[in-house]
Structure formats: C-alpha cells, structure tokens
Design an enzyme around this catalytic site. Structure first.
Site, mmCIF file in Angstrom:
data_model
loop_
_atom_site.group_PDB
_atom_site.id
_atom_site.type_symbol
_atom_site.label_atom_id
_atom_site.label_comp_id
_atom_site.label_asym_id
_atom_site.label_seq_id
_atom_site.Cartn_x
_atom_site.Cartn_y
_atom_site.Cartn_z
ATOM 1 N N LYS A 1 0.874 -1.184 0.000
ATOM 2 C CA LYS A 1 0.000 0.000 0.000
ATOM 3 C C LYS A 1 0.909 1.231 0.000
ATOM 4 O O LYS A 1 1.219 1.803 1.051
ATOM 5 C CB LYS A 1 -0.916 -0.065 1.233
ATOM 6 C CG LYS A 1 -2.180 0.740 1.087
ATOM 7 C CD LYS A 1 -3.202 0.358 2.125
ATOM 8 C CE LYS A 1 -4.288 1.396 2.270
ATOM 9 N NZ LYS A 1 -5.092 1.651 1.083
HETATM 10 N N1 PMP Z 1 -7.769 -2.470 -2.955
HETATM 11 C C1 PMP Z 1 -7.219 -1.240 -2.897
HETATM 12 C C2 PMP Z 1 -6.541 -0.708 -4.105
HETATM 13 C C3 PMP Z 1 -7.278 -0.489 -1.709
HETATM 14 O O1 PMP Z 1 -6.738 0.725 -1.638
HETATM 15 C C4 PMP Z 1 -7.949 -1.038 -0.587
HETATM 16 C C5 PMP Z 1 -8.050 -0.230 0.680
HETATM 17 N N2 PMP Z 1 -6.926 -0.401 1.481
HETATM 18 C C6 PMP Z 1 -8.497 -2.321 -0.695
HETATM 19 C C7 PMP Z 1 -8.387 -3.004 -1.890
HETATM 20 C C8 PMP Z 1 -9.153 -2.966 0.483
HETATM 21 O O2 PMP Z 1 -8.189 -3.243 1.455
HETATM 22 P P1 PMP Z 1 -8.550 -3.349 3.013
HETATM 23 O O3 PMP Z 1 -9.701 -4.275 3.107
HETATM 24 O O4 PMP Z 1 -7.335 -3.870 3.637
HETATM 25 O O5 PMP Z 1 -8.923 -1.979 3.443
#
Ligand code: PMP
Length: 290
Positions: free
Chosen positions: A153
């Site tokens: 991320k």
């Molecule tokens: N895909 C992307 C590109 C994201 O930015 C997120 C948000 N973090 C998610 C999926 C979902 O991830 P999470 O469930 O860990 O928030």
C-alpha cells in the site's frame, strides 16, 4: 475538515497538535510518492472502542515498507498502542485511522535520508455511501505487478486510483472497476471485488490486487457461513452474467453493487450472499473479541 484546533496527531513517538505540525516541502514522499500508508477503522463495542484488525494493518504497513525498501523502525505493538492513545486523546470512537510512513528531505531517487511515521484519525461515515453502487469499467488498468509491488500500500500507487475514481465520477458513475494489465477483473480504486453466480461467490485471486484485510475477513465469514468461494482469474464477461456483486474494504466496509456500465445485477440485494456478509461483517467489527 479532518482536524480542528484541538486535534492531536501521533508523530515519531510524540503526540503533537495537528494545526501546529508541518511537513518538509523537500520530502521524497511529497515529490515521488515514495511512502506507505494504511487505512484502519475503530468501532464502539460493548467493551469500549476496538481497532478492527489493528495488528494485521500494521503488519501490512511493515510489509509495504519492506517491499519498497523504506526502513521501518517501529514495532507493530507500539503503533497499535499509539493508535489507542490517539483515539483517546481525540475522544474518537467510530473513527478512521490513517498511519503514514514518509521520507524526509531528498530530491534524488536514492535511499531515504530519514523516515517518519505519523498517525491521524477522524470521524468518517460510510466511504462509498450506503446505497448500491453504479460502477463503470475504467479505461485505466491496475499497475503491472512487475513494475511496482502491487501488494504494497504505497502512496504513489494511488495516482492510478485517483485517475480511475475521477474518470468514473466525471462520467456520472459512483465508482470505477479496474481490470489488471492482462484484462482480468482486478479491484476498485480502494476496495476488493466479489460476485455471486448460482449460489457461489467468486473473487479475483491475489497477484494483481491489494490483498485486502476486509477481503480476508469476508473469506473467513463466508467459510463460517458455509458459502462456497472460488478465487481465480475472471473476466468482465463473467461479471456480466453474475447475479450480484459487492465491494469490500476498510473504508467502504461491505457495499452492494447495483450495476456495471449497462449491466444491472438481477438479484435483489437483500436476498444476496453479499447482504448476508454485509450483516455478518457489521456484527463482527463491533464484537469486543473481533
Ligand atoms: N484495494 C485497494 C486498491 C485499496 O486501496 C484497498 C483499501 N486499502 C483495498 C483493496 C481494500 O483493502 P482493506 O480491506 O485492507 O482496506
């Protein structure tokens, strides 16, 4: 507004006033997107405020930094504790929490000269709203996993998400759906995709998407509820024959999808597997022992 004159931030082991904190205009993160972040939520439970999957989020932050070679000099436990203290200091309960690891002054493309961690938190309602989403398939694809670490991320990756979101909104849709660089279904700009067909769930496999913590939670809940899930490579055409679909993510939680471009999902959302998972997720995050 994300802060007021009373708001406190966590910055490198200290708590500082948000309106008195500054950032370096020569930061490598500001110029090149070289930083990593998380998005976390806290919920009120019967035993006080709980940060949902706090350890998992800080483990992912650590992994994101390791993958892109940003030194990560913190322990998961100290950041979890700092998060609880931050919520208390700001009197926040149902909050959205944003940790950011960012680099100091360095205008070259070399290794960072210094690294900081800040954590901010604020009240944030449903990110994508409560109503069913109308999506459009983006003209942008997700970045190629061989050109960046797609499972990390990382700040700069979100230019792709911003482009896709704004393109969708400019066309009158609520949100975008991105394909991967091979043309398979990938994910939303900030959420993972599931769809239902003939009583079974399908979701893009890991490899070309962010491994969402909500996605893992939904997979666990689906198993507990006896739902069958297939992870694989799926196409737009698979989606355009599905009965229903939903997005999931920390900010979005579990949110139903009404349509993708001209295709409207035929099943009434209230009768879908997604709706059952939405209810189960909403209960789980508010459990003291989640
Ligand atoms: N895909 C992307 C590109 C994201 O930015 C997120 C948000 N973090 C998610 C999926 C979902 O991830 P999470 O469930 O860990 O928030």
């Amino acid at each position: 507004m994300y802060f007021n004159s009373e708001t406190v931030l966590y910055l490198d082991g200290k708590f500082v006033k948000a309106n008195e904190s500054t950032t370096d205009l020569y930061s490598q993160t500001l110029h090149y997107g070289y930083g990593a972040f998380e998005g976390i939520r806290s919920y009120v439970t019967e035993q006080g405020t709980k940060v949902f999957k706090a350890e998992e989020h800080y483990e992912r932050l650590k992994k994101s930094c390791e993958l892109v070679k940003i030194p990560f000099n913190y322990t998961v436990q100290e950041l979890v504790e700092a998060t609880y203290e931050l919520l208390e200091k700001n009197n926040l309960k149902n909050a959205y929490i944003r940790p950011l690891v960012y680099c100091g002054q360095n205008m070259s493309l070399s290794k960072p000269t210094s690294v900081s961690v800040m954590i901010a938190a604020w009240d944030w309602g449903a990110y994508l709203g409560e109503k069913l989403l109308r999506l459009t398939v983006s003209s942008y694809c997700r970045p190629h996993p061989k050109s960046i670490h797609i499972e990390a991320k990382v700040c700069g990756h979100y230019v792709n998400s911003i482009l896709a979101t704004n393109e969708a909104k400019d066309k009158g849709f609520d949100e975008a759906l991105l394909l991967d660089s091979d043309g398979f279904l990938a994910e939303g700009p900030g959420a993972n995709l599931f769809f239902e067909k003939d009583g079974k769930l399908f979701t893009p496999q890991l490899g070309n998407i962010l491994p969402g913590i909500t996605r893992s939670t939904v997979l666990e809940l689906a198993e507990e509820l006896g739902m069958e899930v297939e992870q694989g490579k799926f196409t737009k055409e698979d989606l355009f024959q599905a009965d229903s679909a939903f997005y999931c993510g920390t900010a979005a939680e579990v949110v139903g999808i009404a349509s993708v471009d001209d295709y409207t999902f035929p099943k009434n959302w209230n009768t879908t597997l997604g709706k059952k998972l939405q209810n189960a997720y909403s209960l789980l995050v508010r459990k003291p022992t989640n």
